[in-house]
Design an enzyme around this catalytic site. Structure first.
Site, PDB file in Angstrom:
ATOM      1  N   ASN A 106       0.840  -1.214   0.000  1.00  0.00           N
ATOM      2  CA  ASN A 106       0.000   0.000   0.000  1.00  0.00           C
ATOM      3  C   ASN A 106       0.869   1.256   0.000  1.00  0.00           C
ATOM      4  O   ASN A 106       0.595   2.228  -0.724  1.00  0.00           O
ATOM      5  CB  ASN A 106      -0.899   0.036   1.236  1.00  0.00           C
ATOM      6  CG  ASN A 106      -1.891  -1.120   1.288  1.00  0.00           C
ATOM      7  OD1 ASN A 106      -2.096  -1.805   0.291  1.00  0.00           O
ATOM      8  ND2 ASN A 106      -2.486  -1.345   2.446  1.00  0.00           N
ATOM      9  N   GLU A 123       5.232  -5.451   9.235  1.00  0.00           N
ATOM     10  CA  GLU A 123       4.575  -6.718   8.881  1.00  0.00           C
ATOM     11  C   GLU A 123       5.574  -7.721   8.313  1.00  0.00           C
ATOM     12  O   GLU A 123       5.181  -8.754   7.781  1.00  0.00           O
ATOM     13  CB  GLU A 123       3.450  -6.471   7.867  1.00  0.00           C
ATOM     14  CG  GLU A 123       2.203  -5.889   8.497  1.00  0.00           C
ATOM     15  CD  GLU A 123       1.038  -5.798   7.536  1.00  0.00           C
ATOM     16  OE1 GLU A 123      -0.096  -5.924   8.006  1.00  0.00           O
ATOM     17  OE2 GLU A 123       1.257  -5.581   6.326  1.00  0.00           O
ATOM     18  N   GLY A 147      -6.485   9.688  13.576  1.00  0.00           N
ATOM     19  CA  GLY A 147      -7.664   9.417  12.749  1.00  0.00           C
ATOM     20  C   GLY A 147      -8.215  10.692  12.145  1.00  0.00           C
ATOM     21  O   GLY A 147      -7.463  11.539  11.639  1.00  0.00           O
ATOM     22  N   ARG A 185      -9.187  13.254  13.448  1.00  0.00           N
ATOM     23  CA  ARG A 185      -8.806  14.509  14.133  1.00  0.00           C
ATOM     24  C   ARG A 185      -7.489  15.060  13.630  1.00  0.00           C
ATOM     25  O   ARG A 185      -7.101  16.172  13.977  1.00  0.00           O
ATOM     26  CB  ARG A 185      -8.741  14.277  15.651  1.00  0.00           C
ATOM     27  CG  ARG A 185     -10.139  14.150  16.276  1.00  0.00           C
ATOM     28  CD  ARG A 185     -10.069  13.885  17.763  1.00  0.00           C
ATOM     29  NE  ARG A 185      -9.642  12.529  18.042  1.00  0.00           N
ATOM     30  CZ  ARG A 185      -8.534  12.211  18.719  1.00  0.00           C
ATOM     31  NH1 ARG A 185      -7.750  13.154  19.189  1.00  0.00           N
ATOM     32  NH2 ARG A 185      -8.222  10.953  18.909  1.00  0.00           N
ATOM     33  N   GLY A 186      -6.749  14.303  12.801  1.00  0.00           N
ATOM     34  CA  GLY A 186      -5.536  14.851  12.206  1.00  0.00           C
ATOM     35  C   GLY A 186      -4.268  14.210  12.735  1.00  0.00           C
ATOM     36  O   GLY A 186      -4.265  13.053  13.130  1.00  0.00           O
ATOM     37  N   GLY A 188      -3.675   5.050   6.862  1.00  0.00           N
ATOM     38  CA  GLY A 188      -2.398   5.262   7.553  1.00  0.00           C
ATOM     39  C   GLY A 188      -1.217   5.030   6.621  1.00  0.00           C
ATOM     40  O   GLY A 188      -0.195   5.732   6.708  1.00  0.00           O
ATOM     41  N   ASP A 189      -1.354   4.064   5.722  1.00  0.00           N
ATOM     42  CA  ASP A 189      -0.281   3.797   4.756  1.00  0.00           C
ATOM     43  C   ASP A 189      -0.123   4.983   3.808  1.00  0.00           C
ATOM     44  O   ASP A 189       0.991   5.377   3.450  1.00  0.00           O
ATOM     45  CB  ASP A 189      -0.597   2.523   3.951  1.00  0.00           C
ATOM     46  CG  ASP A 189      -0.702   1.300   4.853  1.00  0.00           C
ATOM     47  OD1 ASP A 189       0.014   1.254   5.869  1.00  0.00           O
ATOM     48  OD2 ASP A 189      -1.513   0.407   4.552  1.00  0.00           O
TER      49      ASP A 189
HETATM   50  O1  RIB Z   1      -2.722  -0.924   6.635  1.00  0.00           O
HETATM   51  C1  RIB Z   1      -3.716  -1.647   5.967  1.00  0.00           C
HETATM   52  C2  RIB Z   1      -3.233  -3.029   5.625  1.00  0.00           C
HETATM   53  O2  RIB Z   1      -3.015  -3.753   6.818  1.00  0.00           O
HETATM   54  C3  RIB Z   1      -4.214  -3.860   4.836  1.00  0.00           C
HETATM   55  O3  RIB Z   1      -4.093  -3.676   3.436  1.00  0.00           O
HETATM   56  C4  RIB Z   1      -3.912  -5.274   5.293  1.00  0.00           C
HETATM   57  O4  RIB Z   1      -3.303  -6.064   4.320  1.00  0.00           O
HETATM   58  C5  RIB Z   1      -3.041  -5.126   6.524  1.00  0.00           C
HETATM   59  O5  RIB Z   1      -1.768  -5.491   6.264  1.00  0.00           O
END
Ligand code: RIB
Length: 283
Positions: free
Chosen positions: A43, A135, A199, A201-202, A229-230
């Site tokens: 992402n 991850e 979120g 709220r900034g 967030g990504d």
């Molecule tokens: O940050 C969102 C991501 O977290 C999702 O796309 C999911 O795959 C998890 O890894």
């Protein structure tokens, strides 16, 4: 154009849209199921590419149909996938996601091949910026951050133990409120910026405990917060490396994150630079 290297996860997201998120031990039925390319690393790579960067991804997937599905939008978007290793014996990562009508979500990840990434076999090479998240094994992040020469962004998501050298080396650390609470005083080891997201709220940017900038996102109708967030992480990195001021960069990142909540799915929702600029003008 900024050159960005992302080292991180690739998942196929199986998303159930539910009337409400289940409590522990509860079954909620009546959901509708969709499949989207996801994974925090993937992402962030596609988000940076859509925001105008030239992006290379180092990742690991399985030798299965899920890998093709998970990599499809990265390929279409022009992300360099030469560094994506195919593991013969493990499955591509899968994320099981429930999304409520408010856009709130719950995520469970089966990492599969993501967990097999090996610090010894990764050669980061050159780029203006490195973006990584948690991850994949923390040892991979530690080695990459140590050997990389450009701007390092460490998104500490999902929260887990990490070598303090990553915090000391990172020019930018990104956490949400939950992750900030999990790391607590550990974050005092950070020498660069710490961006904390709140979120809708900034977000705020601090360095050495001092508040550097605060921003609120433009008002949008959020339908799915997966990937927001990504997007924020990628946008903030790209904007800072482009030389925008911390205030401008944080505003840009908040707008990009907000834009990502207006469509369903992690990668289909990632905004282009033009979409973010239009949102900022209306704000
Ligand atoms: O940050 C969102 C991501 O977290 C999702 O796309 C999911 O795959 C998890 O890894």
């Amino acid at each position: 154009m900024v050159d960005v290297l992302v080292i991180g996860s690739v998942n196929l997201d199986l998303c159930a849209s539910v009337s409400r998120l289940p409590e522990a031990g509860e079954t909620v039925t009546g959901a509708s199921l969709s499949r989207f390319p996801g994974g925090k690393g993937a992402n962030q790579a596609l988000a940076a590419q859509r925001l105008g960067a030239n992006v290379r991804l180092i990742a690991c997937v399985g030798d299965d149909a899920a890998a093709e599905e998970a990599l499809a939008l990265l390929r279409d978007g022009g992300v360099d996938l030469a560094g994506v290793h195919v593991h013969a014996d493990l499955a591509t990562g899968i994320a099981l996601i429930s999304v409520a009508p408010s856009g709130e979500n719950q995520i469970v990840v089966a990492p599969g091949a993501n967990a097999a990434m090996d610090s010894e076999s990764i050669e980061p090479g050159g780029a203006d910026a490195l973006i990584c998240q948690l991850e994949i094994p923390a040892s991979v992040i530690a080695r990459a951050a140590e050997s990389f020469e450009g701007f390092v962004c460490a998104n500490l998501a999902p929260a887990k133990e990490i070598d303090v050298t990553v915090l000391q080396r990172a020019d930018l650390v990104v956490v949400n409120e939950t992750e900030a609470a999990w790391y607590g005083d550990t974050l005092v080891a950070c020498s660069g910026f710490i961006a904390t997201t709140h979120g809708a709220r900034g977000a705020e940017l601090r360095q050495g405990g001092e508040l550097i900038a605060e921003a609120t996102p433009p008002a949008v109708t959020a339908i799915d917060t997966v990937g927001a967030g990504d997007t924020f992480t990628a946008a903030l990195t790209v904007a800072l490396v482009e030389g925008r001021s911390p205030e401008e960069a944080l505003r840009f990142a908040c707008a990009a994150g907000a834009a990502a909540t207006t469509r369903a799915g992690a990668q289909p929702s990632l905004p282009t630079r033009d979409e973010v600029e239009v949102l900022l003008e209306r704000f």
